[in-house]
Write a protein that holds these residues in place. Sequence first.
Motif, short mmCIF file in Angstrom:
data_model
loop_
_atom_site.label_atom_id
_atom_site.label_comp_id
_atom_site.label_asym_id
_atom_site.label_seq_id
_atom_site.Cartn_x
_atom_site.Cartn_y
_atom_site.Cartn_z
N THR A 74 20.40 22.12 -42.30
CA THR A 74 18.98 21.82 -42.10
C THR A 74 18.58 22.15 -40.66
O THR A 74 19.43 22.40 -39.80
N LEU A 75 17.30 22.11 -40.42
CA LEU A 75 16.83 22.20 -39.04
C LEU A 75 17.44 21.06 -38.22
O LEU A 75 17.67 19.98 -38.73
N ASN A 77 9.34 24.22 -30.26
CA ASN A 77 8.46 25.23 -29.66
C ASN A 77 8.22 26.45 -30.55
O ASN A 77 7.19 27.12 -30.41
N LEU A 78 9.16 26.76 -31.45
CA LEU A 78 9.06 28.01 -32.19
C LEU A 78 8.91 27.85 -33.70
O LEU A 78 8.43 28.75 -34.37
N LEU A 79 9.35 26.71 -34.23
CA LEU A 79 9.42 26.59 -35.69
C LEU A 79 8.51 25.54 -36.29
O LEU A 79 8.69 25.14 -37.43
N ALA A 107 10.07 16.52 -37.65
CA ALA A 107 10.16 15.45 -38.65
C ALA A 107 11.00 15.86 -39.85
O ALA A 107 11.50 15.01 -40.58
N LYS A 108 11.17 17.17 -40.05
CA LYS A 108 11.97 17.68 -41.16
C LYS A 108 13.39 18.04 -40.72
O LYS A 108 14.14 18.68 -41.47
N ALA A 148 13.29 11.29 -45.38
CA ALA A 148 12.68 12.46 -44.78
C ALA A 148 12.77 13.67 -45.70
O ALA A 148 13.77 13.87 -46.40
N ASP A 149 11.74 14.48 -45.68
CA ASP A 149 11.72 15.74 -46.41
C ASP A 149 12.30 16.81 -45.50
O ASP A 149 11.60 17.35 -44.65
N LEU A 150 13.57 17.11 -45.66
CA LEU A 150 14.27 17.99 -44.73
C LEU A 150 13.98 19.46 -45.03
O LEU A 150 13.78 19.86 -46.18
N ALA A 151 13.98 20.26 -43.98
CA ALA A 151 13.78 21.70 -44.11
C ALA A 151 15.10 22.42 -43.86
O ALA A 151 15.85 22.06 -42.96
N VAL A 152 15.38 23.43 -44.67
CA VAL A 152 16.61 24.19 -44.49
C VAL A 152 16.50 25.07 -43.25
O VAL A 152 15.41 25.52 -42.86
N ASP A 153 17.64 25.32 -42.62
CA ASP A 153 17.67 26.19 -41.45
C ASP A 153 17.70 27.65 -41.91
O ASP A 153 17.89 27.95 -43.10
N LEU A 154 17.54 28.53 -40.96
CA LEU A 154 17.68 29.96 -41.25
C LEU A 154 19.09 30.26 -41.74
O LEU A 154 20.06 29.61 -41.33
N PHE A 155 19.20 31.24 -42.62
CA PHE A 155 20.46 31.74 -43.15
C PHE A 155 21.13 30.78 -44.13
O PHE A 155 22.30 30.96 -44.48
#
Length: 279
Positions: free
Chosen positions: A198-199, A207-209, A216-217, A268-275
């Motif tokens: 996850t992020l 700053n970028l995402l 929060a994700k 929390a509603d988690l966001a996946v990281d890149l890749f």
Amino acid sequence: MSKRTLEGKTMFISGASRGIGLAIALRAARDGANIALIAKTAEPHPKLEGTIHTAAAAIEEAGGQALPIVGDIRDEGSVQSAVDQAVERFGGIDVCVNNASAINLAGNLDLEPKRFDLMLDINCRGAFVVTRACLPHLLESDNPHVLTLSPPIDLRPEWLAPHTGYTIAKYGMTLVGLGVAQEFKEQGVASNTLWPRTLVATAAVQNLLGGDAAMAKARKPEVYSDAAYAVITRDSRECTGNSFLCEDVLLEEGVEDLSVYNCAGADADLAVDLFVDHV
């Protein structure tokens, strides 16, 4: 779960003045480890928290010994000098952590060649130069580890199209890590890569995402530092050549509830990281 500790061991880590790198250093410091950190931030930055000196103070407060070295991993002379200082101060190097990284998610038409070069120099070349400088000393350690903070390699077009330059630079770090694993396996030097599912709450995410919404994700940097600690305290002859995800490592170590790492709580509603495919 590993029974080894980092007490009395020496870690050389790049770019650990804040964020994930500092979290990894602090986790090692709690064991009483020696931490040599090379970073460029000697003076306070208007947009980023922390300097190499505030990081060193935090490491010593956590129970470790710190050697802050202002340097640039793009310069092999600067890296060699930093490694020499670490060895002179602490007597050797047991763990090398390639944390320093640059990110630019621009597409091919918008990514200036100098920005592309910067990512390759810091990410891919930097990991090579730092690892190469540490290797002679790692070969003298009784449980040597190289840990590179980079993703598993996935050549599906979805990871190439949006940010080819960044993908090349991060995959280059992974290739360095896996190459070292294969070359030095017989000598007992472990080399693995580690990436979050996850992020993770860092300045780059802020700053970028996506700012506060992205934070929060995200999960706390400790999801990375706890996983890193688990990897680098394993038997180097039994744990090498892997592209780990943090959460998988923690589950292997017996952590039953990963929600403790969520910035916004258990729901929390988690966001996946890149890749990475999914949470």
